[in-house]
Write an enzyme that holds these catalytic residues in place. Structure first.
Site, PDB file in Angstrom:
ATOM      1  N   HIS A   1       0.835  -1.203   0.000  1.00  0.00           N
ATOM      2  CA  HIS A   1       0.000   0.000   0.000  1.00  0.00           C
ATOM      3  C   HIS A   1       0.871   1.255   0.000  1.00  0.00           C
ATOM      4  O   HIS A   1       0.643   2.192  -0.766  1.00  0.00           O
ATOM      5  CB  HIS A   1      -0.898   0.019   1.241  1.00  0.00           C
TER       6      HIS A   1
ATOM      7  N   ASP B   1      -5.744   6.111   1.507  1.00  0.00           N
ATOM      8  CA  ASP B   1      -5.933   4.699   1.188  1.00  0.00           C
ATOM      9  C   ASP B   1      -7.354   4.306   1.559  1.00  0.00           C
ATOM     10  O   ASP B   1      -7.941   4.823   2.509  1.00  0.00           O
ATOM     11  CB  ASP B   1      -4.916   3.857   1.966  1.00  0.00           C
TER      12      ASP B   1
ATOM     13  N   ALA C   1      12.814 -11.436  -0.869  1.00  0.00           N
ATOM     14  CA  ALA C   1      13.138 -11.472  -2.299  1.00  0.00           C
ATOM     15  C   ALA C   1      12.947 -10.097  -2.932  1.00  0.00           C
ATOM     16  O   ALA C   1      11.921  -9.449  -2.702  1.00  0.00           O
ATOM     17  CB  ALA C   1      12.246 -12.479  -3.017  1.00  0.00           C
TER      18      ALA C   1
ATOM     19  N   HIS D   1       1.056 -15.508  -5.065  1.00  0.00           N
ATOM     20  CA  HIS D   1      -0.135 -15.416  -4.221  1.00  0.00           C
ATOM     21  C   HIS D   1      -1.200 -14.517  -4.837  1.00  0.00           C
ATOM     22  O   HIS D   1      -2.319 -14.455  -4.347  1.00  0.00           O
ATOM     23  CB  HIS D   1       0.239 -14.886  -2.840  1.00  0.00           C
TER      24      HIS D   1
ATOM     25  N   ASN E   1      -0.347  -6.008  -6.425  1.00  0.00           N
ATOM     26  CA  ASN E   1       0.947  -5.496  -6.876  1.00  0.00           C
ATOM     27  C   ASN E   1       1.708  -6.556  -7.665  1.00  0.00           C
ATOM     28  O   ASN E   1       2.348  -6.258  -8.681  1.00  0.00           O
ATOM     29  CB  ASN E   1       1.789  -5.028  -5.688  1.00  0.00           C
TER      30      ASN E   1
END
Length: 472
Positions: A15, A117, A344, A361, A365
């Site tokens: 976010h 947000d 990662a 997953h 993003n």
């Protein structure tokens, strides 16, 4: 007089990065605009500290970072994840009010809007005190946004108990999806009977007060969903301005990244399958072992980002895995073809020519990053809206294959185990379909469209120009 926007991101890595990168985009596109970003420290996601430090170390002209006071994490330990952020912003309202008071009294600055947000829309109360226009940032895609508004309408206007969709074989006709959406793909948070769904749905009700909703997507990726939102007169104007990505990798551990990318440099082109499941993407030990066996049996080179489990109430994400979770001898047997890592540098990995497939997953993003780099995806959703994203990628858009599309693992409470045989089969399908497979072709085409969207006169470029007309 200088025009100023105030950004209020949720302090979760995906976010926060999205909103800061969007702030940089806004500044680059409008020379009379400055942005102030208010950042709350979140006790779980340690990556935020590194990212925050990188922003302060390399200041961007006309971008101001203000760190709000840290709040005692003990206040949040027993709260469900969906309730943490609305509660957090409630505790930050006094500090946000102080910032807005100073800025609105400045003779050299005109505050033209507050962009919050979607999980922080309760801050609109403070903006209203100063007559500052409010806007919403949606870090999720247009498909999910449309679903959320649809469920909020069912719940509030039609008095339908949406939690009854749990364990239902119902298929929903959702305006933002061309295909019926099976109830099994609905985000768990909308289906909880303990009141959690009311917390979330109330945020989407408040979104309707905003002057506009900025969405991290682009017209060519989600045309059906975007059009459906624009056709609904009860939803504020929609501005798709993405894909907004952290292309420069701020906040990454450069030493660890160098080791990982150095290993990839030694691998043949398009030979490595990359597995990464996000900040909260961890598995119980028995599932870790099945993944390891499936990888080994597939015979493909792999780079696997493995995180330890996080339990409800824990205060820090761990970035390193434990060898004890892996089958005996696994690391030795696969040392020539595979590498297991903790954290990662996902963008840099997806950009590397050695990587030929991505087991993801399906956080939004990650979806956008895979599209930007033209990387075929095998879906393995975990939590949040990821099941819906997986459904959209596989069924709506035809940009992914599935390992699982409705897997759920909230706080590692899943009893369902995906077996090694299935993992092996799906990885082979992802990696062995060849350069001419239908999905690879579509992903490569969408890669080009994503870049055109952000270029001059592209769809997102034009959408942002329309937003500036509204704001300024």
């Amino acid at each position: 007089m200088k025009s100023e926007l105030i950004f209020l991101p949720v302090p979760a890595f995906g976010h926060l990065v999205g909103m800061v990168e969007m702030a940089k985009l806004f500044i680059s596109r409008h020379e009379n605009l400055s942005v102030t970003v208010l950042i709350s420290k979140f006790f779980i996601d340690t990556g935020i500290d590194n990212y925050n430090k990188s922003l302060l170390a390399k200041p961007t002209p006309r971008l101001t970072i203000i760190n709000l006071p840290e709040i005692d994490p003990q206040k949040y330990l027993l709260k469900p994840r969906c309730a943490i952020f609305p509660s957090l912003i409630e505790n930050q309202k006094t500090h946000v009010r102080d910032v807005m008071s100073r800025m609105t009294q400045s003779e050299s600055t005109r505050v033209v809007g507050l962009l919050a947000d979607i999980l922080f829309v309760d801050i609109f109360d403070i903006a209203d005190e100063f007559n500052v226009p409010t806007y919403v940032y949606s870090p999720a895609g247009a498909g999910f946004l449309g679903l959320a508004f649809h469920l909020q309408t069912l719940n509030d206007d039609k008095k339908q108990d949406v939690t009854e969709f749990r364990n239902s074989d119902t298929e929903l006709l959702v305006p933002s999806f061309a295909n019926p959406v099976p109830a099994e793909f609905l985000p768990s948070i909308f289906l909880e009977k303990d009141g959690r769904h009311d917390v979330l749905l109330s945020l989407y009700w408040r979104c309707r007060e905003a002057k506009g909703i900025i969405v991290n997507t682009f017209e060519e990726l989600e045309p059906y969903a975007i059009n459906s939102l624009r056709m609904d007169s009860m939803i504020p104007p929609i501005y798709p301005v993405g894909p907004i990505l952290n292309l420069n990798g701020e906040g990454q551990n450069s030493d660890e990244a160098a080791v990982i990318l150095g290993w990839l440099d030694d691998q043949p082109p398009s030979s490595v399958v990359f597995l990464c499941f996000g900040s909260f993407g961890s598995f119980p030990e028995n599932q870790v072992k099945e993944i390891a066996m499936g990888l080994e049996r597939s015979g493909h080179r792999f780079l696997w980002s493995l995180r330890p489990c996080i339990s409800e109430g824990e205060t820090t994400l761990q970035l390193k895995y434990s060898n004890l979770e892996l089958p005996a001898g696994f690391l030795d047997r696969t040392s020539c073809v595979g590498k297991v890592i903790g954290w990662a540098p996902q963008m840099a990995i997806l950009a590397h020519e050695a990587v030929g497939g991505f087991v993801s997953h399906c956080g939004w993003n990650s979806v956008l990053e895979s599209v930007w780099y033209g990387m075929p995806v095998a879906t393995w959703p975990m939590y949040g809206e990821q099941q819906l994203n997986a459904f959209e990628m596989v069924k709506e858009l035809g940009l992914a294959v599935e390992i699982e599309v409705d897997y759920r693992n909230e706080y590692n409470k899943s009893d369902f185990i995906v077996k090694a045989d299935e993992i092996e089969t799906k990885i082979k399908k992802l990696m062995m379909d060849g350069k001419n497979s239908k999905i690879r072709k579509k992903v490569k085409e969408m890669k080009e469209k994503s870049r055109v969207a952000m270029s001059e006169n592209g769809s997102s470029y034009t959408s942002l120009a329309k937003l500036f007309e509204e704001i300024m």
